[in-house]
Design a protein around this motif. Structure first.
Motif, PDB file in Angstrom:
ATOM      1  N   ILE A 104       2.050  61.308  66.337  1.00 37.27           N
ATOM      2  CA  ILE A 104       0.869  61.485  65.298  1.00 37.27           C
ATOM      3  C   ILE A 104      -0.196  62.216  65.885  1.00 37.27           C
ATOM      4  CG2 ILE A 104      -0.781  60.052  64.011  1.00 37.27           C
ATOM      5  CD1 ILE A 104       1.049  57.724  64.047  1.00 37.27           C
ATOM      6  N   ILE A 108      -1.944  66.096  64.731  1.00 37.82           N
ATOM      7  CA  ILE A 108      -3.327  66.079  64.053  1.00 37.82           C
ATOM      8  C   ILE A 108      -3.875  67.120  64.818  1.00 37.82           C
ATOM      9  CG2 ILE A 108      -5.343  64.897  63.774  1.00 37.82           C
ATOM     10  CD1 ILE A 108      -3.746  62.370  62.847  1.00 37.82           C
ATOM     11  N   THR A 120      -4.087  59.974  53.433  1.00 39.72           N
ATOM     12  CA  THR A 120      -3.245  58.967  53.574  1.00 39.72           C
ATOM     13  C   THR A 120      -3.735  57.801  52.513  1.00 39.72           C
ATOM     14  OG1 THR A 120      -1.942  57.873  55.091  1.00 39.72           O
ATOM     15  CG2 THR A 120      -4.314  58.006  55.542  1.00 39.72           C
ATOM     16  N   TYR A 128      -2.797  56.817  61.834  1.00 39.11           N
ATOM     17  CA  TYR A 128      -3.315  58.122  61.079  1.00 39.11           C
ATOM     18  C   TYR A 128      -4.705  58.343  60.957  1.00 39.11           C
ATOM     19  CZ  TYR A 128       1.426  56.677  59.197  1.00 39.11           C
ATOM     20  OH  TYR A 128       2.658  56.196  58.937  1.00 39.11           O
ATOM     21  N   PHE A 166      -0.153  62.164  55.218  1.00 36.19           N
ATOM     22  CA  PHE A 166       0.598  61.338  55.976  1.00 36.19           C
ATOM     23  C   PHE A 166       1.225  60.079  54.853  1.00 36.19           C
ATOM     24  CE2 PHE A 166      -1.633  62.700  59.554  1.00 36.19           C
ATOM     25  CZ  PHE A 166      -0.653  62.659  60.500  1.00 36.19           C
ATOM     26  N   ASP A 199       6.501  59.327  57.566  1.00 32.94           N
ATOM     27  CA  ASP A 199       6.753  58.322  58.761  1.00 32.94           C
ATOM     28  C   ASP A 199       7.917  57.681  58.301  1.00 32.94           C
ATOM     29  OD1 ASP A 199       6.565  56.471  60.744  1.00 32.94           O
ATOM     30  OD2 ASP A 199       4.409  56.453  60.780  1.00 32.94           O
TER      31      ASP A 199
END
Lengths: 376, 431
Positions: A104, A108, A120, A128, A166, A199
């Protein structure tokens, strides 16, 4: 010579100063001492009650202790080769990290700069949001709709500085998922202007026919990145190993932020062996299916509502504070996850364990409901 | 308001005195204080600076002016073990024939002309002395308010400063004074606090824009605890769904912060008590002499990892009982009881809630004169006709355990514990 403390107010960036470190729970022995319990049944981290597959267990047993002194493969070479064979892709389409948490951070760091944002949900896996915030980027969190990710609201929350979406599919902790049509529609609407991360930490637990396999969509959507982990279905949580997959071009960018050598050698061989397992996924699914149905039935019999679609966990709404329930359950040696931190006050999340564990949990929960004066 | 602090580093030397004074004066003016308040800030800064020039001549000193929306905070950061903090006791007086007293007259003046002060001392000799001066606000005159008809539908959202100020006036008309926080009586103060981010609020809104309820909560810049006020529901049916939705919003807002607990100490019948644990209650005397029990509601925001607390043996039975009742995992330790210097003098910070007729004493520093100091503080509150006197003890600071015997001797009783509200758990006493 003694050097005085530097002026941390000046040295630390403002986004770090306003961020507080996540404090993980104390180790089991300490918790047991504080709570006065003689054993601890962990139902808080969605771990696989069966442990790792037999093949991984053998790989761990066979790991030569002397190899601990030798650096591991810096980029998990063999594991990436094997993943490529398994999914019909190129090895360089994979990046292996020290748990999915690390990948993750890779993603980013690779795509965001000052002024950028990620989008998200507000009630999902928190990492996240955390990584974005402590890296100095805005995390736009969109409320769930019917406990699921709200695709339209996520698109509306985005702007030209949105670098990554995300999507936790299925969502932790609600267990909702986007079906194939919904995911495709979202990907089509995003087009190529942002990266979309799906994910799939819990994908192996999902048995629904309309559940989309993001790995199979990578060739069609080069901006799509999927995360997977060996911590959940494959029971290797303590070895910390997860990976991402995407198009060669996107992964090439992400690789530039990747800290090589962060995945230890035992994790690599155990994960490699896990991919050879034949019946582990089916056995785990059968266990989760039975135990989750039992848990859901018992909770409903107690008049408690539950939220839980896919995944090896179930959310239960309590008629009391979840943190009080946590303490009372801990005194009986049962550890669950409070959901206040996920913005679900008075909910707890229970990892689905084997049947004896579920019986113990139900008995202990009944005890505390009785203690608190609830009719059961 | 632009949240920019002004910092100054200089030596504690008389020649820099005009610099410190001018910076404090100009900064607090720029941060929105009125002329009279600015003058008081300047005066307090002057007195403290001059005291430091005497007790720590030439030593490095930092002066920081921080905006707070409804107030300005002046911080002095310095290293000086000899700083005479005892002059910040609200009970201090100056004897005309005592040269040392007269030298420290300025500190006494400083402590009286600000609205609040606190002192933090780290493990070494570093002190952070904070003076707080508030803006002056008109008090809301009150007036008749009627409840709304039940709302068919409602939604909850963050409240703007103006909306919160309006909702506060509604609450003033519908709830008794003891259920309301001070800032509700000064709606402009509430609006400034919201504008600055010191307080946040959420409101329930009906389909036609009706304000159906409000909840407000403090967002302290540091600290483990958030205090919420409300929920207050303005509909005739006092719809509990509105109260729960307001509280859900508040909890959601702080859920991902490193906050250990949410507390509510102003009971009203709208509070969904099943969201909280009742940690205890305080006997309270209201303005009209009526006595009632004020419960303290607490909700832990994190999974409790367990901790140690420091307590005098006389407090142990109470703590053991409370920790067992609340299922709080704690190890109770007794401090070593190191003797204090013969001339050491204790310091208490007094926090007044004039509207609620209450004063809370907070230990700042230990000393050999604890019983006398507590007695002097009680005498002061008696003279000032403060009906409700509380004492807050931080169980995370071993030295504060020294106050326990004198507190019990002065007829204080422990009432409740707020987990993690200070360096460790806080124990609250009242008489």
């Amino acid at each position: 010579m003694t050097v005085t403390m530097p002026d941390l107010q000046c040295l630390a960036p403002s986004h770090i100063k306003c961020f507080e470190a996540y404090i993980p729970s104390k180790p089991d022995d300490m918790l047991m001492e504080y709570y006065g319990c003689s054993s601890l049944l962990r139902l808080n981290n969605n771990e696989n009650p069966l442990g790792p597959p037999r093949e991984s267990q053998k790989a761990i047993r066979d790991f030569p202790p002397k190899r601990a002194s030798v650096y591991p493969s810096g980029d998990a070479y063999h594991l990436r080769q094997r993943l490529a064979e398994r999914f019909g892709m190129e090895p360089d389409q994979f990046l292996v990290g020290n748990g999915a948490n690390e990948v993750i951070a890779f993603a980013i760091k690779a795509f965001c700069q000052e002024g950028d944002n990620i989008v998200t949900a507000d009630k999902t896996f928190a990492v996240y949001e955390w990584v974005a915030r402590f890296s100095g980027y805005e995390a736009r969190t969109v409320p769930l709709k019917d406990y699921g990710f709200d695709d339209e609201a996520m698109l509306a929350a985005a702007d030209e500085r949105t670098k990554i979406f995300f999507i936790c599919n299925p969502n932790n902790p609600t267990g909702t998922y986007w079906n194939r049509d919904k995911l495709l529609n979202f990907l089509n609407q995003v087009g190529n202007r942002s990266i979309v991360v799906v994910d799939e930490a819990y994908c192996e637990f999902v048995e629904k026919p309309d559940y989309p396999d993001a790995m199979k969509l990578l060739s069609q959507y080069p901006n799509l990145v999927t995360f997977r982990t060996f911590s959940k279905m494959f029971g290797l949580a303590s070895l910390r190993i997860g990976y991402l997959a995407g198009s060669l071009e996107v992964v090439d960018i992400i690789r530039r932020t990747c800290v090589v050598y962060s995945v230890n050698a035992m994790a690599q061989v155990a994960a490699l062996a896990a991919l050879e397992s034949r019946d582990h996924v089916e056995n785990t699914r059968a266990l989760v299916r039975e135990a989750k149905a039992y848990l859901d039935y018992e909770m409903n019999a107690l008049g408690l509502s539950t939220v839980g679609g896919e995944g090896c966990y179930l959310m239960v709404r309590l008629p009391m504070s979840d943190s009080l329930a946590y303490r009372k359950l801990m005194q009986q040696g049962v550890m669950i996850r409070t959901m206040t931190g996920f913005r679900f006050p008075n909910f707890i999340r229970v990892s689905v364990g084997d049947m004896p564990a579920m019986h113990t949990f139900v008995t202990c929960l009944k005890n505390i409901l009785r203690e608190c004066g609830h009719d059961i | 308001m632009i949240a920019t602090q002004v910092s100054l580093e200089l030596a504690a030397a008389p020649e820099f005195f005009p610099v410190a004074r001018a910076v404090a004066e100009k900064a607090s003016q720029a941060m929105g204080l009125g002329t009279a308040e600015v003058r008081r800030v300047a005066m307090a800064t002057e007195e403290i600076f001059m005291s430091l020039c005497k007790s720590a001549p030439g030593k490095q000193l930092a002066v920081r002016c921080l905006p707070g929306g409804h107030c300005v905070t002046i911080e002095f950061v310095f290293h000086d073990l000899n700083f005479p903090l005892e002059y910040f006791n609200m009970t201090s007086s100056v004897a005309a024939d005592n040269e040392e007293d007269l030298e420290n007259l300025g500190l006494l003046v400083a402590s009286r002309i600000v609205d609040g002060f606190s002192v933090i001392r780290d493990d070494g000799s570093r002190f952070v002395l904070k003076l707080v001066k508030e803006k002056s606000y008109p008090q809301h005159s009150g007036g008749a308010v009627t409840s709304l008809a039940p709302l068919k539908d409602f939604s909850v959202r963050e409240s703007s400063p103006e909306e919160a100020a309006y909702a506060a006036t509604q609450a003033l008309g519908l709830y008794p004074a003891h259920a309301l926080p001070r800032e509700f009586f000064y709606p402009q103060m509430l609006a400034d606090m919201l504008d600055f981010g010191r307080v946040r609020a959420a409101m329930a809104q009906g389909p036609a824009g009706e304000v159906g309820g409000i909840i407000a909560w403090d967002r302290p810049p540091d600290g483990n605890m958030v205090e919420c006020h409300g929920p207050f529901v303005f509909t005739e049916d006092r719809n509990p769904a509105i109260a729960e939705a307001l509280l859900d919003f508040c909890i959601g807002d702080i859920a991902k912060l490193p906050i250990m607990g949410l507390v509510n100490r102003r009971h009203n019948p709208d509070i969904p008590v099943h969201y909280f644990e009742t940690v205890g209650s305080l006997p309270v005397t209201s303005d009209d002499g009526a006595r009632f029990q004020a419960p303290a509601y607490f909700r832990q925001m994190q999974e409790d990892p367990g901790c140690i607390v420091w307590a005098h043996e006389a407090l142990e039975p109470f703590l053991e009982k409370q920790y067992a009742r609340l299922c709080l995992p704690r190890k109770i330790l007794r401090p070593s009881g190191r003797p204090l210097a013969p001339k050491s003098r204790s310091v208490l910070f007094t926090e007044f809630d004039r509207r609620g007729g209450a004063a809370t004493f907070w230990p700042v520093s230990p000393g050999r004169d604890i019983p006398q100091n507590i007695a002097a503080h009680l005498e002061m509150t008696k003279k000032e006709r403060v009906a409700n006197v509380l004492f807050a003890l931080d169980l995370g600071s071993p030295w504060q355990a020294d106050f326990t015997p004198a507190l019990l001797d002065a007829d204080f009783s422990p009432r409740y514990i707020l987990p993690y509200a200070g360096c460790g758990d806080m124990a609250f006493f009242s008489r």
